[in-house]
Scaffold this motif. Structure first.
Motif: not given
Length: 270
Positions: A131-150
């Motif tokens: 930053r600031p040249e690259i506004p979002h250098p990290v995609l925070d995937v920690r809240p993504w689901p770890r498991r799903a039924a399908t």
């Protein structure tokens, strides 16, 4: 070129079991490196387009795909893994193709191990990632689901966190005993992205081999101004800008991407 005809193989590299796909052939070897969350299989269309003159070998970096996870996930570790893998194959000096983080790993490999790299193809790997040249250098995937039924539920869970199209990430989705999930570790991927934040200009300018920089004009990761500066400041660099393409130019327009790579290789590495 059907993916199922090219099974993953494994190599013991620096205490890790790393997966790779050798798309075969007797042509000039090309080592392909994916970006964060990527897989070796993403290079199947490019391998088909370049055959038979070029033999594409795609490595799955530590913590990605079916390669082992490790205590460290960062650009230094990736570079040394790739260097050891290239020496293990004994096919150098290699043409190295990298996307995003894989592009940064590729040009850092060329700077630090110049004897291993004959030419570079860098798709969307920036010389400056902060930053600031690259506004979002990290995609925070920690809240993504770890498991799903399908698989469909996993897709919905990812897209609920602001991802318009989860297709790229779902290439790393597999069915486990307790449901659908990703091959990568969420925390390790955030750690790896954070480690890539920095100024990589010295490495980009630190090699002299021919280079192709492929930039999608609609990219939200590599600014067009930076791509043009990268080409202008590094001698022997060809810039190809692909209209209508974003950060994943190889998916947005596979034919244009493969054509740009083929034209560069035929002119610089016939």
């Amino acid at each position: 070129m059907a993916l199922e005809n090219h099974a993953e193989q494994y190599a013991d590299i620096r205490g890790l079991r790393l997966a790779y796909i050798d798309f075969g052939g007797t042509g000039t070897p090309v080592l392909a490196l994916h970006g964060h969350f990527g897989r070796a299989r993403m290079f199947a269309p490019l391998a088909a387009a370049l055959a038979p003159g070029y033999r594409v070998i795609a490595l799955e970096l530590r913590g990605h795909g079916h390669s082992d996870r490790a205590a460290e996930h960062g650009p230094d570790a990736y570079v040394e893994d790739v260097a050891a893998f290239a020496r293990e194959l004994g096919l150098g000096p290699l043409i190295v193709v990298g996307h995003s983080m894989g592009g940064v790993v590729g040009f850092r490999l060329a700077a630090r191990h110049p004897g291993l790299v004959r030419a570079l193809v860098n798709e969307e790997g920036g010389a400056l990632n902060r930053r600031p040249e690259i506004p979002h250098p990290v995609l925070d995937v920690r809240p993504w689901p770890r498991r799903a039924a399908t698989l469909a539920e996993l897709r919905r869970g990812v897209e609920a966190h602001g991802v318009p199209d989860a297709a790229y990430f779902l290439e790393s989705a597999v069915e486990h005993d307790d449901g659908w999930g990703f091959l990568f570790d969420h925390d390790a991927m955030v750690e790896s992205q954070e480690a890539l934040i920095g100024d990589w200009w010295p490495d980009w300018l630190g090699s002299t081999c021919p280079a192709l920089l492929v930039h999608g004009l609609d990219s939200f990761v590599l600014p067009t101004g930076m791509a043009r500066e990268m080409a202008a400041r590094r001698p022997g660099t060809v810039l190809r800008e692909l209209p209508g393409c974003g950060h994943w130019a190889h998916d947005d327009d596979p034919a244009a991407f493969a054509g740009a790579v083929a034209a560069f290789l035929e002119s610089r590495c016939p």
